[in-house]
Each structure stands twice: as structure tokens, then as C-alpha cells.
Motif scaffolding. Sequence first.
Motif, mmCIF file in Angstrom:
data_model
loop_
_atom_site.group_PDB
_atom_site.id
_atom_site.type_symbol
_atom_site.label_atom_id
_atom_site.label_comp_id
_atom_site.label_asym_id
_atom_site.label_seq_id
_atom_site.Cartn_x
_atom_site.Cartn_y
_atom_site.Cartn_z
ATOM 1 N N GLY A 12 0.871 -1.142 -0.026
ATOM 2 C CA GLY A 12 0.086 -0.027 0.036
ATOM 3 C C GLY A 12 0.651 1.333 0.034
ATOM 4 O O GLY A 12 0.411 2.519 0.145
ATOM 5 N N CYS A 13 2.206 1.386 -0.281
ATOM 6 C CA CYS A 13 2.945 2.719 -0.302
ATOM 7 C C CYS A 13 3.047 2.893 -1.622
ATOM 8 O O CYS A 13 4.030 2.612 -2.261
ATOM 9 N N TYR A 14 2.061 3.614 -2.131
ATOM 10 C CA TYR A 14 1.991 4.417 -3.217
ATOM 11 C C TYR A 14 3.258 5.153 -3.628
ATOM 12 O O TYR A 14 3.746 5.252 -4.825
ATOM 13 N N LYS A 15 3.248 6.180 -2.495
ATOM 14 C CA LYS A 15 4.310 6.983 -2.925
ATOM 15 C C LYS A 15 5.652 6.533 -3.425
ATOM 16 O O LYS A 15 6.352 6.992 -4.272
ATOM 17 N N ALA A 16 6.153 5.469 -2.674
ATOM 18 C CA ALA A 16 7.343 4.936 -2.783
ATOM 19 C C ALA A 16 7.250 4.128 -4.212
ATOM 20 O O ALA A 16 8.273 4.138 -4.913
ATOM 21 N N LEU A 17 6.058 3.543 -4.531
ATOM 22 C CA LEU A 17 6.013 2.918 -5.732
ATOM 23 C C LEU A 17 6.255 3.845 -6.919
ATOM 24 O O LEU A 17 7.112 3.272 -7.791
ATOM 25 N N VAL A 18 5.435 4.854 -6.943
ATOM 26 C CA VAL A 18 5.735 5.632 -8.359
ATOM 27 C C VAL A 18 6.950 6.726 -8.387
ATOM 28 O O VAL A 18 7.545 6.929 -9.276
ATOM 29 N N VAL A 39 -1.194 -4.950 -0.948
ATOM 30 C CA VAL A 39 -2.299 -4.307 0.139
ATOM 31 C C VAL A 39 -1.758 -4.569 1.365
ATOM 32 O O VAL A 39 -0.805 -5.164 1.859
ATOM 33 N N ASP A 40 -2.657 -3.846 2.285
ATOM 34 C CA ASP A 40 -2.374 -3.850 3.840
ATOM 35 C C ASP A 40 -1.220 -3.053 4.374
ATOM 36 O O ASP A 40 -0.247 -2.803 3.652
ATOM 37 N N ARG A 41 -1.341 -2.635 5.511
ATOM 38 C CA ARG A 41 -0.383 -1.792 6.395
ATOM 39 C C ARG A 41 -0.056 -0.394 6.027
ATOM 40 O O ARG A 41 -0.163 0.499 6.597
ATOM 41 N N GLY A 42 0.319 -0.084 4.651
ATOM 42 C CA GLY A 42 0.420 1.074 4.060
ATOM 43 C C GLY A 42 -0.841 2.028 3.807
ATOM 44 O O GLY A 42 -1.734 1.235 3.882
ATOM 45 N N PRO A 43 -0.776 3.199 3.216
ATOM 46 C CA PRO A 43 -2.003 3.871 3.354
ATOM 47 C C PRO A 43 -2.669 4.019 2.093
ATOM 48 O O PRO A 43 -3.994 4.600 2.143
ATOM 49 N N ASP A 44 -2.158 3.131 1.109
ATOM 50 C CA ASP A 44 -2.682 3.759 -0.235
ATOM 51 C C ASP A 44 -3.006 2.385 -1.138
ATOM 52 O O ASP A 44 -2.479 2.281 -2.250
ATOM 53 N N SER A 45 -3.269 1.157 -0.390
ATOM 54 C CA SER A 45 -3.720 -0.087 -1.548
ATOM 55 C C SER A 45 -4.502 -0.061 -2.493
ATOM 56 O O SER A 45 -4.070 -0.475 -3.693
ATOM 57 N N GLU A 92 -6.206 -1.066 7.177
ATOM 58 C CA GLU A 92 -5.531 0.113 6.606
ATOM 59 C C GLU A 92 -5.722 -0.099 4.968
ATOM 60 O O GLU A 92 -5.935 1.064 4.318
ATOM 61 N N ALA A 93 -5.985 -1.298 4.540
ATOM 62 C CA ALA A 93 -6.281 -1.327 2.941
ATOM 63 C C ALA A 93 -7.594 -0.860 2.789
ATOM 64 O O ALA A 93 -7.811 -0.325 1.826
ATOM 65 N N LEU A 94 -8.864 -1.058 3.689
ATOM 66 C CA LEU A 94 -10.092 -0.752 3.346
ATOM 67 C C LEU A 94 -10.020 0.551 3.947
ATOM 68 O O LEU A 94 -11.081 1.487 2.732
ATOM 69 N N CYS A 95 -9.375 1.320 4.419
ATOM 70 C CA CYS A 95 -9.425 2.768 4.592
ATOM 71 C C CYS A 95 -9.296 3.680 3.536
ATOM 72 O O CYS A 95 -9.677 4.669 3.297
#
Length: 229
Positions: A12-18, A39-45, A92-95
Motif C-alpha cells: 500500500g505504499c503508493y508514493k514509494a512505488l511511483v 495491499v495492507d499496512r500502508g496507506p494507499d492499497s 488500512e487497506a479498506l481505509c
Amino acid sequence: MPRLLAIGDIHGCYKALVTLETFVEITPDDTLVTLGDYVDRGPDSRRVLDWLVSKDKTHKLNPLRGNHDLMMAQARLKKDHFQRWLNFGGYEALCSYTIDNKVNADTMNLVPRSHWHFISDRVLPYYETEQYIFVHASYDADVPMSAADDYVLYWEKFSFHPRHVSGKIVVCGHTSQKSGLPIRTENAICIDTRVYDNGWLSCLDVDSKMLWQANQAGETRKFYLDDVC
């Protein structure tokens, strides 16, 4: 020259991914293997899955199934798995699909069909080339990957196994490294570098052994695997 690139657990770590995508300069000519746990744990699954669904249409993507992706898919089908998944990072994933961080079983209905298809049907148990095996968690050295047990593929921790019966080097994730650096033996390389916990997201060029990393703060670094492990 097209590359064979492996990306470790994204969580879920989208910023790191891009950030990593730009840093590595990933192109549609590269063969990209994502090692699971999107998914899970990070903010942006949600945004991570959007990225994967999009790249699956434009790039040579080989997305593997991680245990967290498996738990999310099971939580949709079996109510008794829902709470367990929430406690493993599913909250965190569902959030990431809500605007108020209020989560219950009905929140599952906010997940797009394309995301369910991706984590349930599109993901692969492993991926092989002539020289390498890619898998989320681990391998049984004496068993062909087609006969490997699900526990081994998705849950078993990294260990000092002998060379796989195929003679191939294994590239995996799953066993997160608090050091932020990969762990390596003569027979396998683990590139889960704990991005969700102030660590790094890693991308390995398996042929040159160049490793690129990015984190949620937008920082980057790169080095050759031989220089650190």
C-alpha cells in the motif's frame, strides 16, 4: 536493452512505488515481476492496485500473489476470515477506499471489480525464466514449483535452502528486512525491505544485480547487490 526487473512487497505504499518507477525508468519493454503483498499496512492499497491494473494493460507485468493479497481475497469470500485480515493490515487497506476511515464488512463493496479480479484471478503463484524463479515467500528445493505447497509459496519465511532442483536462483519477498537491505544466499535473494515501516521499496535488475530503492518520503538510493550482501 530490456531488463528483467523484480519489485518487492509494496504494502500500500503508493508514493514509494511511483517514486521508484521514475527512478528506475521502467519502460514497457522491461519485463516486470511484482512479488506480491500489494495491499495492507500502508496507506494507499487502492492506488497501488490501480497502478497494477493499469500497468497490466501497458507493460509486460507478471504479478505474483502474496499472503496479504490472498487474505484479502479470502476475506471477501469467507466471513470468518474478515476480522483476521483486518488485524493483519486489512483495516488500512479498506481505509484507502473510504473518506472517513470507518470500516466494516460493507466496506468491501467499495472495492472495484477490477481490483477483486486482479488479486483473485490475475495474480500468479510463481514465475520462471530460464535462469530465475520468482515467488512471494519461499521454495522447496526438491520439488518443482508446479508441485509446491501453498504454505511454502505464500507463508514460509526466508531460509538458507539448498539450490532449487531446477538449478535456478530464487528471487522472493515476504520476509521483511528491518535493515532496509536485501538478504542473500548463494541460492536465493529476498528483496522485501519493509517499505511500510520507514523502510524501502526495492527493485532488482536480476541480471546486472543493480538495486534501486525508494521510500515513502520520496527519497531514493541505488547500489549493486554485490556491494551490500
